[in-house]
Design an enzyme around this catalytic site. Structure first.
Site, mmCIF file in Angstrom:
data_model
loop_
_atom_site.group_PDB
_atom_site.id
_atom_site.type_symbol
_atom_site.label_atom_id
_atom_site.label_comp_id
_atom_site.label_asym_id
_atom_site.label_seq_id
_atom_site.Cartn_x
_atom_site.Cartn_y
_atom_site.Cartn_z
ATOM 1 N N GLY A 69 0.809 -1.211 0.000
ATOM 2 C CA GLY A 69 0.000 0.000 0.000
ATOM 3 C C GLY A 69 0.844 1.263 0.000
ATOM 4 O O GLY A 69 0.506 2.249 -0.662
ATOM 5 N N THR A 70 1.935 1.245 0.730
ATOM 6 C CA THR A 70 2.779 2.446 0.804
ATOM 7 C C THR A 70 3.343 2.776 -0.575
ATOM 8 O O THR A 70 3.302 3.932 -1.015
ATOM 9 C CB THR A 70 3.919 2.232 1.823
ATOM 10 O OG1 THR A 70 3.330 1.968 3.090
ATOM 11 C CG2 THR A 70 4.816 3.454 1.917
ATOM 12 N N ASN A 152 -8.069 4.112 8.267
ATOM 13 C CA ASN A 152 -7.494 2.949 8.958
ATOM 14 C C ASN A 152 -7.614 3.036 10.474
ATOM 15 O O ASN A 152 -7.630 2.028 11.161
ATOM 16 C CB ASN A 152 -6.025 2.785 8.575
ATOM 17 C CG ASN A 152 -5.242 4.074 8.649
ATOM 18 O OD1 ASN A 152 -5.576 5.057 7.983
ATOM 19 N ND2 ASN A 152 -4.211 4.099 9.467
ATOM 20 N N GLN A 182 -7.888 -0.313 3.185
ATOM 21 C CA GLN A 182 -8.639 -0.966 4.272
ATOM 22 C C GLN A 182 -9.972 -1.556 3.802
ATOM 23 O O GLN A 182 -10.719 -2.104 4.613
ATOM 24 C CB GLN A 182 -8.888 0.043 5.410
ATOM 25 C CG GLN A 182 -7.627 0.476 6.140
ATOM 26 C CD GLN A 182 -7.046 -0.630 7.049
ATOM 27 O OE1 GLN A 182 -7.679 -1.648 7.321
ATOM 28 N NE2 GLN A 182 -5.819 -0.427 7.514
ATOM 29 N N SER A 202 -3.618 -3.170 -0.860
ATOM 30 C CA SER A 202 -2.517 -3.881 -0.197
ATOM 31 C C SER A 202 -2.991 -5.274 0.186
ATOM 32 O O SER A 202 -4.111 -5.443 0.684
ATOM 33 C CB SER A 202 -2.103 -3.104 1.062
ATOM 34 O OG SER A 202 -1.141 -3.834 1.782
ATOM 35 N N ALA A 203 -2.117 -6.271 -0.025
ATOM 36 C CA ALA A 203 -2.528 -7.673 0.197
ATOM 37 C C ALA A 203 -2.677 -8.021 1.677
ATOM 38 O O ALA A 203 -3.537 -8.811 2.050
ATOM 39 C CB ALA A 203 -1.513 -8.607 -0.460
ATOM 40 N N HIS A 204 -1.829 -7.431 2.529
ATOM 41 C CA HIS A 204 -1.798 -7.956 3.896
ATOM 42 C C HIS A 204 -2.940 -7.484 4.783
ATOM 43 O O HIS A 204 -3.059 -7.916 5.930
ATOM 44 C CB HIS A 204 -0.436 -7.687 4.557
ATOM 45 C CG HIS A 204 -0.192 -6.285 5.003
ATOM 46 N ND1 HIS A 204 -0.333 -5.893 6.315
ATOM 47 C CD2 HIS A 204 0.226 -5.195 4.338
ATOM 48 C CE1 HIS A 204 -0.007 -4.615 6.421
ATOM 49 N NE2 HIS A 204 0.333 -4.160 5.236
ATOM 50 N N THR A 240 11.918 -6.586 -10.842
ATOM 51 C CA THR A 240 11.455 -7.955 -11.091
ATOM 52 C C THR A 240 10.181 -8.217 -10.301
ATOM 53 O O THR A 240 10.107 -7.939 -9.103
ATOM 54 C CB THR A 240 12.563 -8.955 -10.687
ATOM 55 O OG1 THR A 240 13.724 -8.663 -11.456
ATOM 56 C CG2 THR A 240 12.120 -10.396 -10.939
ATOM 57 N N CYS A 329 1.656 2.070 12.414
ATOM 58 C CA CYS A 329 2.821 2.847 11.960
ATOM 59 C C CYS A 329 3.103 3.978 12.936
ATOM 60 O O CYS A 329 4.238 4.270 13.262
ATOM 61 C CB CYS A 329 2.592 3.465 10.596
ATOM 62 S SG CYS A 329 1.508 2.552 9.543
HETATM 63 N N1 PLP Z 1 -2.971 3.034 3.477
HETATM 64 C C1 PLP Z 1 -3.732 2.653 4.519
HETATM 65 C C2 PLP Z 1 -5.093 3.253 4.700
HETATM 66 C C3 PLP Z 1 -3.238 1.722 5.429
HETATM 67 O O1 PLP Z 1 -3.989 1.355 6.478
HETATM 68 C C4 PLP Z 1 -1.940 1.168 5.217
HETATM 69 C C5 PLP Z 1 -1.368 0.221 6.174
HETATM 70 O O2 PLP Z 1 -1.274 0.473 7.341
HETATM 71 C C6 PLP Z 1 -1.199 1.598 4.113
HETATM 72 C C7 PLP Z 1 -1.750 2.528 3.253
HETATM 73 C C8 PLP Z 1 0.164 1.062 3.827
HETATM 74 O O3 PLP Z 1 0.084 -0.244 3.307
HETATM 75 P P1 PLP Z 1 1.327 -1.237 3.428
HETATM 76 O O4 PLP Z 1 1.432 -1.639 4.864
HETATM 77 O O5 PLP Z 1 0.957 -2.384 2.518
HETATM 78 O O6 PLP Z 1 2.527 -0.514 2.946
#
Ligand code: PLP
Length: 385
Positions: A69-70, A152, A182, A202-204, A240, A329
């Site tokens: 996601g970042t 989030n 989210q 984001s996958a996780h 890659t 974070c």
């Molecule tokens: N955006 C939101 C709203 C999130 O909650 C998060 C993760 O905490 C991210 C972006 C970042 O995603 P990633 O952890 O996959 O880098």
């Protein structure tokens, strides 16, 4: 451990883990290699792209796989803003003050280092934007507007399609980005219907692996690659590819979409139980920061008066319950929640006392009851002053 921190990350779905292992074992070659082993890896990546696209209402070619996601947020914010300025000279940026740091810090770096003009929009006590707020800051010179779909920390949902419609009227050529990280598996997500140009995933957060994500781009959207040095992902993201991660993401997203309604009903029941019982756990006062409607069904953010939320999360952890203060974070940094601060600018005690509880796949009533049991001693242990 009673895990109530699914907005920070989720455990992998067994089927996604199987997919990851299968592809890592059987299709480990470089997808750009022209020999059959490379072709096998390429086949897996493209299969994953089709499968993920189907789960989110997209066309496969419009998806760029990223490292999470970042990266998706960074690529969207920087890539769209820089491309817009190159095309038309537009240099305005706008977003709600409650965006994730992956968006906010990318926006701020464009303002600080490259002379873009940034407007962060205030939100109300439910974390919502007044659409008229855009009128003062969005117009001809706007390069990019970013609007997150689901917060989030609080779970507040923003009406992205409505807001995007208003922004298109004010600034027809501005790019619009949405962080929907989210949303997968929590609310219905059809990316094309959002009416924006780019959507981060984001996958996780949906029982896939960490370090894998995607950026959906509306066809024809001008974007500058931010990671260069290879022509992968149709020149939009060098490096890659990760076939095993992509395959696991696609499997997780497919399962999350299929299970969403059943999960959401159960999470809503657990959240209602906590809404009813949490106030009794703390005589100092409990206030809910997640709106009762228009929020993610799995998220409940509450403030405990006279308590430091980070200390509370720590004390709960010592008693076997995992929850977060603000976001994962932010909680290793020193600043209080910028989201709660934007919602309650005049109430530092409410901002400091925020605790985020987030349910996920496998969450049970026992988990919620374990939290209720662990709270009174944890709160006593961290009372401020
Ligand atoms: N955006 C939101 C709203 C999130 O909650 C998060 C993760 O905490 C991210 C972006 C970042 O995603 P990633 O952890 O996959 O880098």
């Amino acid at each position: 451990m009673r895990y109530l921190d699914h907005n920070a990350t989720t455990p992998m779905h067994p089927a996604a883990l199987e997919e990851q292992l299968r592809v890592a074992r059987d299709a480990w070659a470089n997808p750009s290699s022209i020999h059959p082993a490379g072709e096998a890896a390429r086949t897996e990546i493209e299969r994953a792209r089709r499968k993920l696209a189907k789960a989110i209402g997209a066309r496969p070619d419009d998806l760029v796989f990223t490292s999470g996601g970042t990266e998706s947020d960074n690529l969207a914010v920087r890539g769209l803003a820089r491309a817009a300025r190159r095309a038309s000279g537009a240099d305005g940026l706008a977003a709600p003050a409650t965006e994730h740091p992956a968006v906010l810090d990318a926006l701020r770096s464009l303002e600080r280092d490259e002379g873009f003009r940034l407007a962060l929009l205030p939100v109300d006590a439910e974390g919502r934007l007044d659409p008229s707020g855009f009128e003062a800051v969005v117009g001809e010179g706007t390069a990019l507007v970013s609007i997150m779909a689901a917060n989030n920390e609080t779970g507040t949902l923003l009406p992205v399609d409505e807001l995007a419609g208003r922004i298109r009227q004010l600034a027809p050529s501005a790019a619009i980005h949405t962080d929907a990280v989210q949303c997968l598996g929590r609310v219905a997500l059809e990316v094309e219907a959002l009416g924006v140009d780019a959507v981060s995933l984001s996958a996780h957060k949906c029982n896939g692996p960490k370090g894998v994500g995607a950026l959906w781009l509306r066809p024809g959207t001008a974007i500058e690659a931010q990671q260069v040095g290879g022509s992968q992902e149709a020149g939009r993201r060098g490096g890659t590819e990760n076939p095993a991660g992509a395959a696991a993401f696609a499997e997780a997203a497919t399962r999350a979409a299929a299970d969403r309604e059943a999960h959401a009903a159960e999470w809503a029941r657990l959240a209602a139980l906590l809404r009813a019982e949490l106030p009794g756990a703390w005589a100092g006062g409990v206030e809910f920061n997640t709106p009762e409607s228009g929020a993610l069904p799995n998220t409940l953010n509450a403030s405990f008066r006279g308590v430091d939320g980070r200390r509370l999360a720590f004390e709960l952890g010592r008693r076997g319950v995992a929850a977060s203060a603000a976001s994962a974070c932010a909680s290793h940094g020193h600043s209080a929640s910028h989201v709660l601060a934007a919602m309650f600018p005049d109430d530092p005690e409410r901002v400091a006392g925020g605790l985020r509880i987030s349910f996920g796949r496998g969450s049970t009533e026992e988990d919620a009851r374990a939290l209720l049991e662990a709270l009174p001693p944890s709160l006593e242990a961290c009372r401020v002053g």
